[in-house]
Design an enzyme around this catalytic site. Structure first.
Site, PDB file in Angstrom:
ATOM      1  N   CYS A  71      -7.147   2.889   7.587  1.00  0.00           N
ATOM      2  CA  CYS A  71      -6.578   3.012   6.591  1.00  0.00           C
ATOM      3  C   CYS A  71      -5.665   4.249   6.270  1.00  0.00           C
ATOM      4  O   CYS A  71      -6.336   5.234   6.301  1.00  0.00           O
ATOM      5  CB  CYS A  71      -7.630   2.728   5.421  1.00  0.00           C
ATOM      6  SG  CYS A  71      -6.685   2.657   3.510  1.00  0.00           S
ATOM      7  N   CYS A 203       1.123   1.955   6.563  1.00  0.00           N
ATOM      8  CA  CYS A 203      -0.250   1.248   6.044  1.00  0.00           C
ATOM      9  C   CYS A 203      -0.383   0.232   6.900  1.00  0.00           C
ATOM     10  O   CYS A 203       0.492  -0.582   7.549  1.00  0.00           O
ATOM     11  CB  CYS A 203       0.290   0.579   4.716  1.00  0.00           C
ATOM     12  SG  CYS A 203      -1.138  -0.359   3.968  1.00  0.00           S
TER      13      CYS A 203
END
Length: 306
Positions: A71, A203
């Site tokens: 992440c 992302c």
């Protein structure tokens, strides 16, 4: 083979898991989606650090030998703290004992692999001298990304935009069609208008939209997914740590059932889990629907059957 722990704010980290699995198909895997609190992009740094600690403890208790923070936002907010507390030679004696207790004596420290901003390869690839970065607000404001960007900002122009609604699209399973295209275009078009001919996906949810991104961007624009580089770096670290060939004590058997993880209010909450195959345990702090929906999407092109 060792057991690799992987976590993300939701199901997006499956895009990183996919690349790691291609490289190390015989390893054990525990994937944790913190989708009870997804997305992380608008959460305070202290909150993300708390969640990262809680998930790290959970992964260690389930047998993880090394942990991938799949992440970008969590990497930016928490990985320096995690490394200081769980990996540093200067970690406290109580922390060493804590890790030994969680890992049933397997380890007294743990290494972390984070997401790297792919600005360097983008800077080498651009012909227009303009690269675009799509990421969450948390990633774009993080020191790790800003340091990397500043190194190359004298050579190329870096333009940025938050992928508004991208995470929500992926978590809901909407990765194609008119709604996905409209949402992607709204955030991507400003980068294209600025002259970007290389787009960096900042992302781990965004690779699930890569077909739509490429469609909107057109054939003259390259799109960089950093996941393969993360998988390569993981292998390097595991080799350095002796994890690839050194015999390790047996990890707990992967069995879905009653597990819990610490929550922000100090309580414990049930973790949803399921085992799609013998060497993979998938977990989520919220509804498991997104993980169950996206796991086959992420792994459908694997040369080795799951």
């Amino acid at each position: 083979m060792p057991t690799i722990g992987i976590f993300d704010s939701g199901a997006g980290g499956l895009s990183v898991f996919r690349e790691i699995y291609r490289t190390l198909p015989e390893a054990g895997y525990i994937y944790f989606a913190d989708n009870a609190f997804c997305p992380y992009g608008d959460k305070p740094r202290d909150f993300i650090i708390f969640r990262a600690r809680s998930i790290t403890d959970f992964l260690l208790s389930q047998g993880a030998d090394i942990i991938v923070v799949a992440c970008n936002t969590a990497t930016a907010a928490s990985i320096s703290t995690l490394r200081e507390e769980y990996s540093s030679p200067d970690r406290s004696v109580p922390m060493r004992e804590h890790i030994l207790d969680l890992s049933a004596g397997r380890h007294d420290c743990v290494r972390f692999i984070g997401m790297e901003p792919a600005v360097k390869p983008a800077a080498m690839l651009t012909k227009t001298g303009v690269i675009g970065v799509l990421a969450t607000a948390g990633t774009l404001s993080g020191q790790k990304y800003r340091r990397t960007r500043d190194v190359y900002s004298g050579e190329v122009e870096v333009v940025e935009h938050v992928g508004e609604g991208f995470v929500e699209l992926v978590e809901s399973g909407c990765v194609s069609g008119a709604v996905a295209e409209k949402t992607v275009r709204a955030s991507l078009q400003p980068l294209l208008d600025a002259g970007a001919d290389v787009i960096v996906l900042g992302c781990t949810h965004y690779p699930f939209l890569i077909d739509v991104i490429r469609q909107v961007a057109g054939p003259s624009v390259s799109v960089i997914d950093p996941a393969p580089a993360v998988a390569h770096h993981l292998v390097e670290v595991m080799q350095d740590e002796g994890l690839l060939h050194q015999p390790l004590p047996a990890s707990p058997a992967f069995m879905p059932g009653s597990m819990s993880c610490c929550m922000p209010d100090g309580s414990s909450a049930a973790v949803h889990s399921f085992v799609p195959c013998d060497n993979i345990l998938l977990c989520s702090s919220g509804s498991p629907d997104a993980v169950k929906r996206l796991f086959p999407v992420a792994f459908r092109k694997q040369s080795r059957p799951i």
